[in-house]
Write a protein that holds these residues in place. Sequence first.
Motif, short mmCIF file in Angstrom:
data_model
loop_
_atom_site.label_atom_id
_atom_site.label_comp_id
_atom_site.label_asym_id
_atom_site.label_seq_id
_atom_site.Cartn_x
_atom_site.Cartn_y
_atom_site.Cartn_z
N GLN A 93 19.37 29.96 -81.68
CA GLN A 93 20.53 30.53 -82.17
C GLN A 93 20.49 31.48 -83.29
OE1 GLN A 93 21.20 26.51 -84.12
NE2 GLN A 93 23.30 26.54 -83.18
N ALA A 94 19.24 31.62 -83.84
CA ALA A 94 18.82 32.77 -84.68
C ALA A 94 18.95 34.20 -83.74
CB ALA A 94 17.45 32.47 -85.35
N ALA A 95 18.25 34.10 -82.55
CA ALA A 95 18.34 35.20 -81.66
C ALA A 95 19.46 35.72 -81.27
CB ALA A 95 17.40 34.79 -80.30
N VAL A 132 16.01 18.71 -72.31
CA VAL A 132 17.48 17.84 -72.55
C VAL A 132 18.28 18.74 -71.43
CG1 VAL A 132 19.11 17.16 -73.82
CG2 VAL A 132 16.82 17.66 -74.77
N PRO A 133 18.11 18.34 -69.98
CA PRO A 133 18.98 18.99 -69.25
C PRO A 133 20.62 18.73 -69.43
CG PRO A 133 17.73 17.25 -68.13
CD PRO A 133 17.36 17.40 -69.63
N ASP A 134 21.17 17.73 -70.19
CA ASP A 134 22.58 17.46 -70.27
C ASP A 134 22.81 18.21 -71.78
OD1 ASP A 134 21.20 15.63 -71.85
OD2 ASP A 134 22.38 13.78 -71.40
N PRO A 156 16.15 14.56 -84.22
CA PRO A 156 15.56 15.88 -84.70
C PRO A 156 15.91 17.03 -84.05
CG PRO A 156 14.36 14.53 -83.40
CD PRO A 156 15.50 13.84 -83.53
N VAL A 157 16.08 18.08 -84.85
CA VAL A 157 16.63 19.34 -84.54
C VAL A 157 15.40 20.00 -83.57
CG1 VAL A 157 17.09 21.66 -85.16
CG2 VAL A 157 17.96 19.81 -86.69
N ASP A 158 15.70 20.57 -82.48
CA ASP A 158 14.82 21.26 -81.43
C ASP A 158 14.65 22.51 -82.02
OD1 ASP A 158 13.85 22.83 -79.40
OD2 ASP A 158 14.90 21.49 -77.91
N PRO A 159 13.38 22.87 -82.29
CA PRO A 159 13.20 24.31 -82.85
C PRO A 159 13.40 25.47 -81.85
CG PRO A 159 11.04 23.06 -82.52
CD PRO A 159 12.24 22.32 -82.15
N ASN A 160 13.28 25.24 -80.48
CA ASN A 160 13.69 26.21 -79.66
C ASN A 160 15.19 26.58 -79.74
OD1 ASN A 160 11.42 27.00 -78.40
ND2 ASN A 160 11.18 24.92 -77.51
N TYR A 161 16.17 25.58 -79.86
CA TYR A 161 17.43 25.67 -80.06
C TYR A 161 17.82 26.31 -81.37
CZ TYR A 161 22.54 24.63 -79.89
OH TYR A 161 23.81 24.50 -79.78
N THR A 162 17.19 26.07 -82.45
CA THR A 162 17.26 26.66 -83.63
C THR A 162 16.90 28.32 -83.51
OG1 THR A 162 16.91 24.75 -84.84
CG2 THR A 162 16.84 26.58 -86.01
N ILE A 164 17.61 33.63 -74.26
CA ILE A 164 17.73 32.95 -72.96
C ILE A 164 16.46 32.26 -72.67
CG2 ILE A 164 17.32 33.59 -70.39
CD1 ILE A 164 19.51 35.83 -71.00
N GLY A 165 15.11 32.82 -73.10
CA GLY A 165 13.91 31.96 -73.03
C GLY A 165 13.91 30.74 -73.66
N ARG A 166 14.35 30.93 -75.08
CA ARG A 166 14.47 29.60 -75.85
C ARG A 166 15.10 28.67 -75.31
NH1 ARG A 166 10.40 29.25 -79.72
NH2 ARG A 166 9.62 31.37 -80.31
N LEU A 167 16.52 28.95 -74.87
CA LEU A 167 17.52 28.06 -74.37
C LEU A 167 17.13 27.54 -73.13
CD1 LEU A 167 20.70 29.96 -75.45
CD2 LEU A 167 20.00 27.78 -76.26
N THR A 168 16.41 28.12 -72.23
CA THR A 168 15.83 27.75 -70.85
C THR A 168 14.87 26.47 -71.39
OG1 THR A 168 16.18 29.69 -69.85
CG2 THR A 168 14.64 28.28 -68.90
N LEU A 169 14.08 26.74 -72.45
CA LEU A 169 13.02 25.62 -72.56
C LEU A 169 13.84 24.23 -73.06
CD1 LEU A 169 10.43 27.75 -74.58
CD2 LEU A 169 10.16 26.66 -72.35
#
Length: 164
Positions: free
Chosen positions: A48-50, A70-72, A39-45, A60-65
């Motif tokens: 990317q838009a940001a 998923v730390p790897d 499943p696509v992570d909505p924070n990652y998506t 940065i805030g979204r990618l930190t989440l």
Amino acid sequence: MRKSALAAAICLAVLSFPAWPAGGGGGGGGGGGGVETKPVDPNYTTAQAAIKAEQWKDAIGRLTLVIQVVPDNAHAWNLLGFSYRHIGDMDNSFKHYERALQLNPKHRDAHEYIGEAYLQVGRVQDAEAHLKALDKLCWLPCEQYTELKEKIESYKRNGNGGKS
């Protein structure tokens, strides 16, 4: 020149193989042939838009989440480095690019972007080291190699951080 000869040799080798017999090796019926999708992570998506909108702090805030869950995720670490670089936080930028490359030493975008970051701080030799890494990773010319090579050449020509 070396890559052109290699590309020609690969094409010749592939074209010389006999065609596979018709109908062989099917992947079974139904169910997507065993291919599992994540499943696509909505924070990652959203991150990317940001980034596309140059909203670096939101990214940065979204990618930190994302990396908390998923730390790897080398892609998320790379984009964190990219975002930090664009707000001028070079320490965090390098830290996140390096983490992406620890997780995936073959991450071509991370090699390109850390090379660009090194140019921003005047470390041309470090940028060239990542260009060499990309040369080894890209059998055929790839976008990341070409882009970093052009920026290094521009930096050397103009001494302006690789900007034309």
